[in-house]
Scaffold this motif. Structure first.
Motif, short mmCIF file in Angstrom:
data_model
loop_
_atom_site.label_atom_id
_atom_site.label_comp_id
_atom_site.label_asym_id
_atom_site.label_seq_id
_atom_site.Cartn_x
_atom_site.Cartn_y
_atom_site.Cartn_z
N ARG A 48 0.84 -1.21 0.00
CA ARG A 48 0.00 0.00 0.00
C ARG A 48 0.87 1.26 0.00
O ARG A 48 0.60 2.21 -0.74
N LEU A 49 1.91 1.25 0.81
CA LEU A 49 2.79 2.42 0.86
C LEU A 49 3.53 2.62 -0.45
O LEU A 49 3.65 3.74 -0.95
N SER A 50 4.02 1.54 -1.03
CA SER A 50 4.76 1.68 -2.29
C SER A 50 3.86 2.15 -3.42
O SER A 50 4.26 2.95 -4.28
N TYR A 51 2.60 1.64 -3.44
CA TYR A 51 1.64 2.09 -4.45
C TYR A 51 1.43 3.60 -4.33
O TYR A 51 1.43 4.35 -5.33
N ALA A 52 1.20 4.07 -3.11
CA ALA A 52 0.95 5.50 -2.90
C ALA A 52 2.18 6.33 -3.25
O ALA A 52 2.07 7.43 -3.84
N LEU A 53 3.35 5.84 -2.90
CA LEU A 53 4.58 6.59 -3.22
C LEU A 53 4.77 6.73 -4.72
O LEU A 53 5.10 7.82 -5.23
N GLN A 54 4.59 5.64 -5.45
CA GLN A 54 4.77 5.71 -6.91
C GLN A 54 3.70 6.58 -7.56
O GLN A 54 3.98 7.32 -8.51
N LEU A 55 2.47 6.53 -7.06
CA LEU A 55 1.41 7.38 -7.60
C LEU A 55 1.73 8.86 -7.38
O LEU A 55 1.61 9.69 -8.30
N CYS A 56 2.15 9.18 -6.16
CA CYS A 56 2.47 10.59 -5.86
C CYS A 56 3.67 11.07 -6.67
O CYS A 56 3.69 12.22 -7.12
N CYS A 57 4.65 10.22 -6.87
CA CYS A 57 5.83 10.63 -7.63
C CYS A 57 5.50 10.85 -9.10
O CYS A 57 6.06 11.73 -9.74
N LEU A 58 4.58 10.04 -9.65
CA LEU A 58 4.16 10.26 -11.03
C LEU A 58 3.39 11.56 -11.18
O LEU A 58 3.45 12.21 -12.23
N ARG A 59 2.68 11.96 -10.14
CA ARG A 59 1.96 13.24 -10.21
C ARG A 59 2.90 14.42 -10.04
O ARG A 59 2.77 15.44 -10.71
N PHE A 60 3.78 14.31 -9.09
CA PHE A 60 4.80 15.36 -8.89
C PHE A 60 6.04 14.73 -8.26
O PHE A 60 5.91 14.03 -7.25
N PRO A 61 7.17 14.88 -8.88
CA PRO A 61 7.50 15.80 -9.98
C PRO A 61 7.14 15.32 -11.37
O PRO A 61 7.46 15.98 -12.34
N GLY A 62 6.49 14.13 -11.50
CA GLY A 62 6.05 13.69 -12.81
C GLY A 62 6.92 12.62 -13.44
O GLY A 62 6.87 12.42 -14.65
N ARG A 63 7.68 11.91 -12.64
CA ARG A 63 8.61 10.91 -13.16
C ARG A 63 8.46 9.62 -12.36
O ARG A 63 7.73 9.55 -11.37
N TYR A 64 9.20 8.59 -12.84
CA TYR A 64 9.23 7.33 -12.09
C TYR A 64 10.07 7.49 -10.83
O TYR A 64 11.03 8.28 -10.79
N LEU A 65 9.70 6.74 -9.81
CA LEU A 65 10.50 6.67 -8.60
C LEU A 65 11.63 5.67 -8.83
O LEU A 65 11.39 4.49 -9.15
N SER A 66 12.86 6.12 -8.72
CA SER A 66 14.01 5.27 -9.03
C SER A 66 14.22 4.23 -7.93
O SER A 66 13.91 4.46 -6.76
N ARG A 67 14.75 3.05 -8.34
CA ARG A 67 15.05 1.99 -7.38
C ARG A 67 16.17 2.46 -6.44
O ARG A 67 17.19 2.97 -6.88
N GLY A 68 15.94 2.32 -5.16
CA GLY A 68 16.93 2.70 -4.17
C GLY A 68 17.05 4.20 -3.94
O GLY A 68 17.97 4.65 -3.26
N GLU A 69 16.13 4.99 -4.49
CA GLU A 69 16.20 6.46 -4.33
C GLU A 69 15.91 6.85 -2.89
O GLU A 69 14.97 6.31 -2.26
N LEU A 70 16.69 7.79 -2.38
CA LEU A 70 16.49 8.27 -1.01
C LEU A 70 15.31 9.23 -0.97
O LEU A 70 15.30 10.26 -1.67
N LEU A 71 14.30 8.91 -0.19
CA LEU A 71 13.09 9.72 -0.12
C LEU A 71 13.18 10.73 1.01
O LEU A 71 13.66 10.40 2.10
N PRO A 72 12.73 11.95 0.78
CA PRO A 72 12.68 12.93 1.88
C PRO A 72 11.79 12.43 3.01
O PRO A 72 10.69 11.89 2.78
N GLY A 73 12.23 12.60 4.24
CA GLY A 73 11.50 12.08 5.38
C GLY A 73 10.12 12.66 5.50
O GLY A 73 9.14 11.95 5.82
N ILE A 74 9.95 13.96 5.23
CA ILE A 74 8.64 14.59 5.41
C ILE A 74 7.64 14.06 4.39
O ILE A 74 6.46 13.88 4.67
N MET A 75 8.14 13.74 3.19
CA MET A 75 7.26 13.18 2.17
C MET A 75 6.85 11.75 2.53
O MET A 75 5.66 11.38 2.44
#
Length: 525
Positions: A48-75
């Motif tokens: 569920r968390l990964s689905y939401a993360l990838q959906l949000c990343c496609l909306r903004f900034p508009g790209r794929y979420l890279s494998r192993g990418e460091l995510l901002p804690g607040i996001m």
């Protein structure tokens, strides 16, 4: 090498970075009821968390979420709170390699995201080329292109791809503008531009460098040289700038900024179409600069004439005061001699002749009577010696510009037209219906003499009144940058096009701006 847009690496990376502030996260990564319904179809917290993360990343900034990418804690915390999952479970996601891609496929089908395929690429290319027509900064187009892709839910494959699209569109718009400008120029005009680059004023100065040279000191010769340069520029570009479409104004300004940095040798190294387009923009901007320089030089001439007249008046007053004391002493001695001669019944004429000749005494009496006339010394009375300066250049200056103004200055504009038409030829008399409505009362005693018009003072009055009107904004020249109508000076930038940087002012124009400010205080006397 593919086209690029001038940016630093930090600027380039920031275009598709994940949101790192609370404001950005709340703005872009809020999940709606439909989004949460899709998320809840996943079985485990990590999916569920990964689905939401990838959906949000496609909306903004508009790209794929890279494998192993460091995510901002607040996001990460914000999205995890919305799907009611612990943020730490993200480390358990995608143990099976295909899970991530299966989720992406589901997200794209359910939420309408599309990859940048060939039809979409062609559509974006056409849109970017239309947008680039009125722009001069590729970064503005790049930002618009990214926003366009986000709003259309087109997945951004990488910043380099979008950058090439924007840079190619800017390059195409630049070539189209060059071709459009070149179509306005005739072959003789192109040849004249090339002559400006190759011809030499002397061994170490090209004619283009001469056109850009700083103005000389205040004088009729300097004003004549500025007008010579302006005539050469006008004869070279003709009416081509006036026929330019409005959508090319910003690109012409950009070319003018570039051209101000190029030497004649740099221009000669360009290909012919680009060289002629940039030369036209440079010369058009130079015509405006020379116009301001000529108007400011004319005001400086008027200011200098006024200062010289004041100096002569002060010298005359000082000399008259010194001579007046001697004259009064002589008259006092004459009166004493007359009184003594009358009392002693001696010859009055002989007694007076001992002090001074009768002609000297008569001159003293005339000067004293003239000094005691009502009124005060006037600077205008000392301007006659300055007429020779304006006689040389005044008529040419008046005929070099199209002066405009409101209803109040129409008599002045009519007088300018008359003097410009005569062309400074003293053999041509003033017309019988010469305009007089612009003359101020203080000029009347000098202009109207013996039931006729003193031509020298009429011209001086017109020049001085014109200088005051230019300084106050009552009269303007449409091709000037400084002396423009007030509504143009105060007009805001068009909302359809972004504000463009102001072209740099050449060195001698900065000097004339200071002269203009000085003249505002000196001319209004």
């Amino acid at each position: 090498m593919p086209p690029r847009i001038s940016m630093t690496r930090k600027q380039r990376d920031a275009l598709l970075t994940l949101p790192e502030t609370e404001v950005e996260v709340l703005r872009h990564h809020m999940l709606g009821p439909a989004d949460l319904a899709a998320v809840n179809q996943c079985r485990t917290p990590e999916t569920r968390l990964s689905y939401a993360l990838q959906l949000c990343c496609l909306r903004f900034p508009g790209r794929y979420l890279s494998r192993g990418e460091l995510l901002p804690g607040i996001m990460l915390d914000h999205i995890a709170d919305q799907v009611q999952a612990d943020a730490d479970v993200i480390t358990l996601f995608a143990r099976r390699g295909a899970t991530r891609y299966e989720q992406l496929t589901s997200i794209k089908q359910r939420h309408g995201f599309r990859d940048l395929s060939r039809p979409l690429r062609d559509e974006l290319t056409a849109w970017a080329q239309d947008e680039a027509v009125g722009l001069t900064d590729g970064r503005v187009l790049l930002d618009r292109l990214i926003e366009r892709m986000r709003s259309a839910r087109i997945i951004i494959p990488g910043i380099s791809v979008v950058e090439r699209l924007a840079a190619t569109a800017m390059h195409s718009a630049d070539l189209a503008a060059i071709a459009e400008i070149g179509a306005l120029l005739s072959p003789p005009q192109c040849d004249q531009m090339d002559v400006l680059l190759s011809a030499k004023v002397h061994r170490q100065q090209s004619r283009l460098s001469w056109l850009r040279a700083p103005a000389g000191g205040v004088g009729a010769r300097s004003l004549a040289e500025i007008l010579d340069r302006l005539d050469l520029v006008r004869n070279t570009v003709g009416d081509a700038p006036a026929r330019l479409p409005l959508h090319l104004n910003h690109r012409m300004a950009q070319m003018a900024r570039e051209g101000s940095l190029y030497t004649a040798q740099a221009f000669q190294q360009m290909n012919a179409p680009r060289r002629h387009a940039v030369m036209m923009a440079t010369l058009s901007e130079l015509a405006t600069t020379l116009t301001d320089a000529a108007l400011s030089m004319f005001q400086s001439l008027v200011g200098r004439a006024n200062l010289r007249a004041k100096k002569r008046l002060e010298e005359t007053i000082a000399a008259s005061a010194e001579q007046g004391r001697a004259r009064l002493l002589r008259i006092a001695e004459v009166l004493d001699a007359v009184v003594t001669a009358v009392r002693s019944e001696s010859d009055v004429t002989a007694a007076v002749a001992v002090i001074a000749p009768l002609d000297t005494i008569a001159d003293d009496a005339a000067i004293i009577r003239r000094t005691l006339r009502p009124g005060r010394p006037d600077v205008l009375g000392e301007l006659a010696p300055e007429y020779h300066v304006f006689r040389k250049i005044g008529a040419r200056f008046l005929s070099s510009f199209a002066f405009e103004g409101g209803r109040a200055v129409q008599p002045l504009l009519a007088a300018i037209a008359v003097l410009g038409g005569i062309g400074g030829d003293r053999r041509k008399p003033l017309p019988a219906d010469v305009p007089l409505g612009h003359l101020e009362r203080r000029w009347s005693r000098y202009v109207f003499t013996d039931n006729s018009i003193d031509r020298s003072y009429y011209e001086l009055a017109t020049y001085f009144i014109l200088a005051n009107a230019l300084a106050s904004g009552g009269v303007w020249v449409a091709t000037s940058r400084i002396h423009r109508p007030l509504e143009k000076l105060l007009a805001p930038a068009s909302p359809a096009t972004p504000a463009q940087p102001v072209a740099p002012v050449p060195a001698f124009n900065a000097k004339t701006i200071l002269q203009t400010a000085w003249l505002r205080s000196m001319l209004l006397f």
